[in-house]
Enzyme design. Structure first.
Site, PDB file in Angstrom:
ATOM      1  N   SER A 139       0.863  -1.194   0.000  1.00 56.56           N
ATOM      2  CA  SER A 139       0.000   0.000   0.000  1.00 56.56           C
ATOM      3  C   SER A 139       0.888   1.230   0.000  1.00 56.56           C
ATOM      4  O   SER A 139       2.054   1.153   0.432  1.00 56.56           O
ATOM      5  CB  SER A 139      -0.861  -0.001   1.260  1.00 56.56           C
ATOM      6  OG  SER A 139      -1.527   1.239   1.395  1.00 56.56           O
ATOM      7  N   TYR A 152      -2.983  -0.614  10.669  1.00 56.03           N
ATOM      8  CA  TYR A 152      -2.893  -0.953   9.240  1.00 56.03           C
ATOM      9  C   TYR A 152      -1.528  -0.524   8.674  1.00 56.03           C
ATOM     10  O   TYR A 152      -0.876  -1.300   7.974  1.00 56.03           O
ATOM     11  CB  TYR A 152      -4.035  -0.285   8.482  1.00 56.03           C
ATOM     12  CG  TYR A 152      -4.090  -0.637   7.009  1.00 56.03           C
ATOM     13  CD1 TYR A 152      -4.327  -1.941   6.589  1.00 56.03           C
ATOM     14  CD2 TYR A 152      -3.904   0.343   6.039  1.00 56.03           C
ATOM     15  CE1 TYR A 152      -4.387  -2.255   5.231  1.00 56.03           C
ATOM     16  CE2 TYR A 152      -3.965   0.036   4.681  1.00 56.03           C
ATOM     17  CZ  TYR A 152      -4.203  -1.266   4.283  1.00 56.03           C
ATOM     18  OH  TYR A 152      -4.254  -1.573   2.935  1.00 56.03           O
TER      19      TYR A 152
HETATM   20  P1  NAP Z   1     -11.220  -6.499  -0.401  1.00 55.27           P
HETATM   21  O1  NAP Z   1     -12.096  -6.151  -1.527  1.00 55.27           O
HETATM   22  O2  NAP Z   1     -11.750  -6.356   0.988  1.00 55.27           O
HETATM   23  O3  NAP Z   1     -10.676  -7.991  -0.611  1.00 55.27           O
HETATM   24  C1  NAP Z   1      -9.854  -8.602   0.356  1.00 55.27           C
HETATM   25  C2  NAP Z   1      -9.593 -10.034  -0.053  1.00 55.27           C
HETATM   26  O4  NAP Z   1      -8.753 -10.658   0.950  1.00 55.27           O
HETATM   27  C3  NAP Z   1     -10.856 -10.859  -0.164  1.00 55.27           C
HETATM   28  O5  NAP Z   1     -10.758 -11.707  -1.287  1.00 55.27           O
HETATM   29  C4  NAP Z   1     -10.839 -11.687   1.130  1.00 55.27           C
HETATM   30  O6  NAP Z   1     -11.527 -12.908   0.903  1.00 55.27           O
HETATM   31  C5  NAP Z   1      -9.345 -11.910   1.318  1.00 55.27           C
HETATM   32  N1  NAP Z   1      -8.980 -12.263   2.691  1.00 55.27           N
HETATM   33  C6  NAP Z   1      -9.188 -11.538   3.823  1.00 55.27           C
HETATM   34  N2  NAP Z   1      -8.761 -12.231   4.886  1.00 55.27           N
HETATM   35  C7  NAP Z   1      -8.276 -13.412   4.430  1.00 55.27           C
HETATM   36  C8  NAP Z   1      -7.717 -14.558   5.055  1.00 55.27           C
HETATM   37  N3  NAP Z   1      -7.547 -14.634   6.383  1.00 55.27           N
HETATM   38  N4  NAP Z   1      -7.347 -15.601   4.270  1.00 55.27           N
HETATM   39  C9  NAP Z   1      -7.518 -15.551   2.935  1.00 55.27           C
HETATM   40  N5  NAP Z   1      -8.036 -14.500   2.276  1.00 55.27           N
HETATM   41  C10 NAP Z   1      -8.415 -13.441   3.040  1.00 55.27           C
HETATM   42  O7  NAP Z   1      -9.875  -5.613  -0.417  1.00 55.27           O
HETATM   43  P2  NAP Z   1      -8.937  -5.093  -1.621  1.00 55.27           P
HETATM   44  O8  NAP Z   1      -9.054  -3.635  -1.663  1.00 55.27           O
HETATM   45  O9  NAP Z   1      -9.118  -5.896  -2.836  1.00 55.27           O
HETATM   46  O10 NAP Z   1      -7.507  -5.407  -0.950  1.00 55.27           O
HETATM   47  C11 NAP Z   1      -6.534  -6.267  -1.513  1.00 55.27           C
HETATM   48  C12 NAP Z   1      -5.170  -5.822  -1.021  1.00 55.27           C
HETATM   49  O11 NAP Z   1      -4.899  -4.494  -1.482  1.00 55.27           O
HETATM   50  C13 NAP Z   1      -5.023  -5.779   0.504  1.00 55.27           C
HETATM   51  O12 NAP Z   1      -3.778  -6.275   0.884  1.00 55.27           O
HETATM   52  C14 NAP Z   1      -5.120  -4.281   0.816  1.00 55.27           C
HETATM   53  O13 NAP Z   1      -4.434  -3.964   1.992  1.00 55.27           O
HETATM   54  C15 NAP Z   1      -4.442  -3.709  -0.421  1.00 55.27           C
HETATM   55  N6  NAP Z   1      -4.740  -2.308  -0.704  1.00 55.27           N
HETATM   56  C16 NAP Z   1      -6.043  -1.896  -0.876  1.00 55.27           C
HETATM   57  C17 NAP Z   1      -6.291  -0.566  -1.162  1.00 55.27           C
HETATM   58  C18 NAP Z   1      -7.679  -0.031  -1.341  1.00 55.27           C
HETATM   59  O14 NAP Z   1      -7.859   1.206  -1.342  1.00 55.27           O
HETATM   60  N7  NAP Z   1      -8.678  -0.865  -1.549  1.00 55.27           N
HETATM   61  C19 NAP Z   1      -5.223   0.347  -1.261  1.00 55.27           C
HETATM   62  C20 NAP Z   1      -3.929  -0.102  -1.095  1.00 55.27           C
HETATM   63  C21 NAP Z   1      -3.695  -1.437  -0.822  1.00 55.27           C
HETATM   64  P3  NAP Z   1     -12.324 -13.737   2.050  1.00 55.27           P
HETATM   65  O15 NAP Z   1     -13.014 -12.728   2.913  1.00 55.27           O
HETATM   66  O16 NAP Z   1     -13.215 -14.624   1.262  1.00 55.27           O
HETATM   67  O17 NAP Z   1     -11.258 -14.501   2.770  1.00 55.27           O
END
Ligand code: NAP
Length: 236
Positions: A139, A152
């Site tokens: 991130s 976070y």
């Molecule tokens: P999201 O839509 O909430 O998706 C998160 C994913 O992680 C889901 O597929 C969830 O699936 C999975 N997950 C959560 N806990 C887990 C566990 N214990 N074991 C296996 N899978 C797990 O979030 P996103 O925005 O796509 O985030 C993806 C990555 O990008 C993260 O690392 C986040 O920190 C990073 N990121 C996001 C943003 C943003 O603005 N959205 C910005 C920078 C970085 P299940 O619940 O089915 O397990």
């Protein structure tokens, strides 16, 4: 099998789902990991219907036995793992004195320990092969902080440090480690459903999937160590 065998954590929603869909259209057999079995089976089906190749495993990446069993199964089925996308992540945002020890453990267990467990499990096979590519979705808050983001940010700084150090260990063995540092992306990570008007200017999950494809498609002699991207609307 001429396709790359590519594991993607957090493939059920948001960024991971977009990465799975995108790479399945390229030369990747995508192995989709998340806890929600129904959502990743649906994506597996969609990819198959579109002519791609996918397999899904319901796995909690914070659980060492589940991670090792999944990686062992993939190695048994395919004999190798070419790519690991460490994408799964969670966030808790509140004043630091209000963070419970359970919340601390949950965020650290998924974001940091989960990345460690998956990386640890795939490295022996990549080392034997003398090749492989590990991509971390960290991130922009791996490199800056904000109020109510102590937990976070700590987890994302730790991820950044972990991947950087691993890169130094494995580069000489032919294994690449790349890290993407996104700014705001419109996913379920934020409160409420994606697609809300006030988030229209955010990055879309496919923007991160494009960045992953760019990194993976670099020529063999090139490693893209880091890639940071933001929406034009976000000051950094
Ligand atoms: P999201 O839509 O909430 O998706 C998160 C994913 O992680 C889901 O597929 C969830 O699936 C999975 N997950 C959560 N806990 C887990 C566990 N214990 N074991 C296996 N899978 C797990 O979030 P996103 O925005 O796509 O985030 C993806 C990555 O990008 C993260 O690392 C986040 O920190 C990073 N990121 C996001 C943003 C943003 O603005 N959205 C910005 C920078 C970085 P299940 O619940 O089915 O397990």
């Amino acid at each position: 099998m001429d396709k790359k065998i590519t594991l993607i954590s957090g493939a059920s929603r948001g960024i991971g789902r977009a990465i799975g869909t995108r790479l399945a259209h390229e030369n990747h057999f995508v192995v989709l990991l998340a806890r929600n079995a129904e959502e990743i089976s649906e994506l597996e089906f969609e990819i198959d219907q579109a002519g791609g190749k996918a397999l899904s495993f319901a796995v909690d990446i914070s659980q060492p036995e589940q991670v090792q069993a999944t990686v062992d199964q993939v190695l048994q089925d395919f004999g190798r793992i070419d790519t690991l996308i460490n994408n799964a992540g969670v966030g808790v945002f509140k004043n630091s004195e209000l963070i419970t020890t359970e919340e601390w453990d949950q965020v650290m267990d998924v974001n940091v320990k989960g990345s460690f467990l998956l990386t640890k499990a795939v490295l022996p096979a990549m080392k034997s092969a003398g090749s492989g590519h590990i991509v971390g979705i960290a991130s922009d808050v791996s490199k800056r902080t904000f109020a109510e983001g102590s937990l976070y940010c700590a987890s994302k700084y730790a991820q950044h440090a972990y991947f950087e150090a691993v890169r130094r260990e494995v580069r000489k063995l032919g294994i690449k480690v790349s890290v993407i540092y996104p700014g705001l992306v419109d996913t379920y990570f934020h409160e409420g459903d994606p697609g809300q008007p006030h988030r229209a200017s955010y990055l879309q999950p496919r923007d991160i999937a494009d960045a992953v494809a760019y990194i993976l498609n670099a020529p063999a002699h090139v490693i893209i160590d880091e890639l940071m991207l933001h929406p034009m609307s976000q000051e950094w």
